[in-house]
Design a protein around this motif. Structure first.
Motif, mmCIF file in Angstrom:
data_model
loop_
_atom_site.group_PDB
_atom_site.id
_atom_site.type_symbol
_atom_site.label_atom_id
_atom_site.label_comp_id
_atom_site.label_asym_id
_atom_site.label_seq_id
_atom_site.Cartn_x
_atom_site.Cartn_y
_atom_site.Cartn_z
ATOM 1 N N TRP A 109 0.822 -1.209 0.000
ATOM 2 C CA TRP A 109 0.000 0.000 0.000
ATOM 3 C C TRP A 109 0.855 1.257 0.000
ATOM 4 N N LEU A 110 2.015 1.222 0.635
ATOM 5 C CA LEU A 110 2.932 2.365 0.547
ATOM 6 C C LEU A 110 3.435 2.544 -0.880
ATOM 7 N N CYS A 111 3.677 1.454 -1.555
ATOM 8 C CA CYS A 111 4.069 1.515 -2.969
ATOM 9 C C CYS A 111 2.954 2.119 -3.807
ATOM 10 N N VAL A 112 1.713 1.744 -3.521
ATOM 11 C CA VAL A 112 0.562 2.307 -4.234
ATOM 12 C C VAL A 112 0.444 3.801 -3.967
ATOM 13 N N MET A 113 0.661 4.224 -2.731
ATOM 14 C CA MET A 113 0.551 5.631 -2.383
ATOM 15 C C MET A 113 1.576 6.478 -3.117
ATOM 16 N N THR A 114 2.808 6.017 -3.167
ATOM 17 C CA THR A 114 3.837 6.786 -3.866
ATOM 18 C C THR A 114 3.589 6.830 -5.371
ATOM 19 N N TYR A 115 3.104 5.733 -5.932
ATOM 20 C CA TYR A 115 2.813 5.723 -7.375
ATOM 21 C C TYR A 115 1.644 6.652 -7.702
ATOM 22 N N ASP A 116 0.624 6.630 -6.847
ATOM 23 C CA ASP A 116 -0.509 7.529 -7.085
ATOM 24 C C ASP A 116 -0.085 8.989 -6.941
ATOM 25 N N MET A 117 0.832 9.275 -6.037
ATOM 26 C CA MET A 117 1.353 10.634 -5.917
ATOM 27 C C MET A 117 2.046 11.066 -7.195
ATOM 28 N N LEU A 118 2.838 10.187 -7.792
ATOM 29 C CA LEU A 118 3.513 10.506 -9.044
ATOM 30 C C LEU A 118 2.508 10.761 -10.158
ATOM 31 N N ILE A 119 1.474 9.923 -10.259
ATOM 32 C CA ILE A 119 0.458 10.108 -11.292
ATOM 33 C C ILE A 119 -0.288 11.427 -11.089
ATOM 34 N N THR A 120 -0.598 11.765 -9.848
ATOM 35 C CA THR A 120 -1.300 13.020 -9.562
ATOM 36 C C THR A 120 -0.449 14.220 -9.926
ATOM 37 N N PHE A 121 0.830 14.182 -9.601
ATOM 38 C CA PHE A 121 1.708 15.305 -9.929
ATOM 39 C C PHE A 121 1.885 15.458 -11.435
ATOM 40 N N ARG A 122 1.888 14.346 -12.147
ATOM 41 C CA ARG A 122 2.053 14.427 -13.601
ATOM 42 C C ARG A 122 0.802 14.952 -14.299
ATOM 43 N N ASN A 123 -0.357 14.511 -13.846
ATOM 44 C CA ASN A 123 -1.604 14.889 -14.515
ATOM 45 C C ASN A 123 -2.081 16.283 -14.153
ATOM 46 N N ASN A 124 -1.558 16.878 -13.097
ATOM 47 C CA ASN A 124 -2.007 18.189 -12.653
ATOM 48 C C ASN A 124 -0.795 19.119 -12.570
ATOM 49 N N VAL A 125 -0.663 19.927 -13.601
ATOM 50 C CA VAL A 125 0.445 20.881 -13.633
ATOM 51 C C VAL A 125 0.048 22.220 -13.028
ATOM 52 N N ASN A 126 -1.214 22.373 -12.646
ATOM 53 C CA ASN A 126 -1.675 23.602 -12.021
ATOM 54 C C ASN A 126 -1.761 23.422 -10.510
ATOM 55 N N LEU A 127 -1.941 24.556 -9.813
ATOM 56 C CA LEU A 127 -2.012 24.512 -8.365
ATOM 57 C C LEU A 127 -3.253 23.776 -7.892
ATOM 58 N N ASN A 128 -4.383 24.063 -8.516
ATOM 59 C CA ASN A 128 -5.644 23.402 -8.172
ATOM 60 C C ASN A 128 -5.882 22.246 -9.135
ATOM 61 N N PRO A 129 -5.819 20.999 -8.669
ATOM 62 C CA PRO A 129 -6.001 19.857 -9.576
ATOM 63 C C PRO A 129 -7.423 19.764 -10.096
ATOM 64 N N ARG A 130 -7.538 19.348 -11.333
ATOM 65 C CA ARG A 130 -8.869 19.193 -11.916
ATOM 66 C C ARG A 130 -9.460 17.861 -11.483
ATOM 67 N N PRO A 131 -10.761 17.804 -11.272
ATOM 68 C CA PRO A 131 -11.393 16.541 -10.862
ATOM 69 C C PRO A 131 -11.379 15.515 -11.983
ATOM 70 N N GLU A 132 -11.156 14.280 -11.624
ATOM 71 C CA GLU A 132 -11.119 13.200 -12.598
ATOM 72 C C GLU A 132 -12.468 12.490 -12.649
ATOM 73 N N PRO A 133 -12.806 11.879 -13.775
ATOM 74 C CA PRO A 133 -14.074 11.136 -13.867
ATOM 75 C C PRO A 133 -14.132 9.992 -12.857
ATOM 76 N N VAL A 134 -15.340 9.679 -12.448
ATOM 77 C CA VAL A 134 -15.522 8.644 -11.428
ATOM 78 C C VAL A 134 -15.077 7.282 -11.951
ATOM 79 N N ASN A 135 -15.365 6.982 -13.214
ATOM 80 C CA ASN A 135 -14.982 5.677 -13.754
ATOM 81 C C ASN A 135 -13.466 5.507 -13.799
ATOM 82 N N VAL A 136 -12.745 6.609 -14.026
ATOM 83 C CA VAL A 136 -11.284 6.540 -14.025
ATOM 84 C C VAL A 136 -10.763 6.259 -12.623
ATOM 85 N N LEU A 137 -11.345 6.911 -11.637
ATOM 86 C CA LEU A 137 -10.929 6.685 -10.251
ATOM 87 C C LEU A 137 -11.231 5.264 -9.797
ATOM 88 N N ILE A 138 -12.403 4.749 -10.176
ATOM 89 C CA ILE A 138 -12.760 3.384 -9.792
ATOM 90 C C ILE A 138 -11.819 2.376 -10.444
#
Length: 344
Positions: A109-138
């Motif tokens: 789960w720590l590995c998952v947390m760090t990977y999700d952090m990397l994906i979030t930082f890559r997909n959001n280059v702005n200060l306020n992250p844009r919301p992602e679709p629910v199906n993508v999150l699921i």
């Protein structure tokens, strides 16, 4: 639990001439382990409740963190049961498989947390992250769950097969190791190998996240936005670095204690048990006392203090929840004593 470490810790030497004995060492270490585990269990419960109550914390990384805290709580609980000494071999074996699974699940789960952090930082280059679709999150959460639960399950299955195939003369007794460590070959293949792979992924992910932070912060035009983004993202990065460093150090001591007999390398065995007993409270303090969580605490408290609500058809502003009997209103009937006080 009057004798938690019998036959396990040799005398480390007469440190004060005549003051230290084997019994005193066992008493002090057993007290540290029991108290540390008890405090860790309470801290993990508090951290789990904190992330359950505040909706701002229930992000993808926050949900993964809650699973990691739950696994760590069960690990602490199972280990305390094994430390007390289990006479039944089958129960000790069940505890060993349970701890084996839970400890790998924590790292997964720590590995998952760090990977999700990397994906979030890559997909959001702005200060306020844009919301992602629910199906993508699921879909992403299902993939994370398959990895975090599937890898430890596969490791436990392989460990059980290797233990069945091994002869009883080769397999070590689990009681001297608090119903946790298997025989050296089984332990190294089914735990050390997967754990090292996960820690390697975590280290690479943390480095790539740091490089991504530098790149995305440089894209901000406003200096204030750059400073705010850098502070916010580095705070999360530092949190994961602290947790990963703590878990890696504890597992290193555990590996050293297992591959070398506790009678010949008591320092690693003591360090592993003390670190294992205190890891829960350290992680709980790290995840609940950082600036982001404290800011949410303050924000929630401010909402309760400055909440505006309607009374008798008029809007009333409460300056403090503790002083909710006095409100800013023009109705004289709210300023009278009700009921009327008794005369003196």
């Amino acid at each position: 639990m009057e004798s938690i470490y019998p036959r396990r810790i040799p005398m480390l030497g007469n440190l004060t001439g005549t003051g230290w004995t084997v019994a005193s060492q066992e008493s002090i270490l057993s007290l540290i382990v029991v108290l540390g585990s008890s405090v860790s269990l309470v801290g993990l419960i508090f951290a789990f409740i904190t992330y359950s109550l505040f909706s701002d914390l229930r992000t993808m990384s926050g949900t993964a963190l809650m699973y990691m805290l739950a696994n760590m709580f069960l690990t602490q609980l199972f280990y305390v049961v094994g430390v007390g000494g289990v006479q039944e071999d089958n129960l000790c074996l069940c505890l060993a498989f349970g701890i084996h699974y839970l400890r790998l699940a924590i790292i997964s789960w720590l590995c998952v947390m760090t990977y999700d952090m990397l994906i979030t930082f890559r997909n959001n280059v702005n200060l306020n992250p844009r919301p992602e679709p629910v199906n993508v999150l699921i879909s992403r959460f299902v993939q994370y769950s398959l990895f975090a639960w599937g890898m430890p399950s596969l490791s436990v299955i392989i460990a059980s097969i290797m233990r069945v195939m091994a002869s009883h003369q080769v397999v070590d007794n689990l009681n001297p190791y608090n119903c946790w460590f298997f025989e050296k070959t089984i332990y190294n293949v089914t735990f050390v190998g997967p754990a090292l792979c996960c820690f390697l992924i975590i280290m690479v992910t943390l480095i790539r996240s740091w490089l991504t932070i530098r790149a995305t912060v440089g894209l901000q035009v406003n200096k204030k936005s750059r400073l705010k983004m850098h502070k916010k993202r580095m705070l999360q990065l530092h949190l994961y670095v602290k947790i990963a460093t703590l878990l890696f150090a504890i597992n290193v001591f555990g590996s050293a204690a297992r591959n070398k007999s506790p009678d010949t390398d008591s320092i690693a065995w003591i360090a592993y048990n003390v670190g294992h007993s205190l890891q829960g409270i350290l992680v709980a303090l790290a995840v609940t006392c950082n600036c982001q969580v404290l800011k949410i605490y303050t924000k929630s408290f401010a909402k309760k203090r400055w909440r505006r609500w309607t009374r008798n058809g008029s809007e009333v502003a409460l300056f403090d929840k503790r002083d909710n009997d006095i409100s800013d209103t023009t109705y004289l009937q709210n300023l009278t004593w009700e009921p009327v006080p008794l005369p003196v």
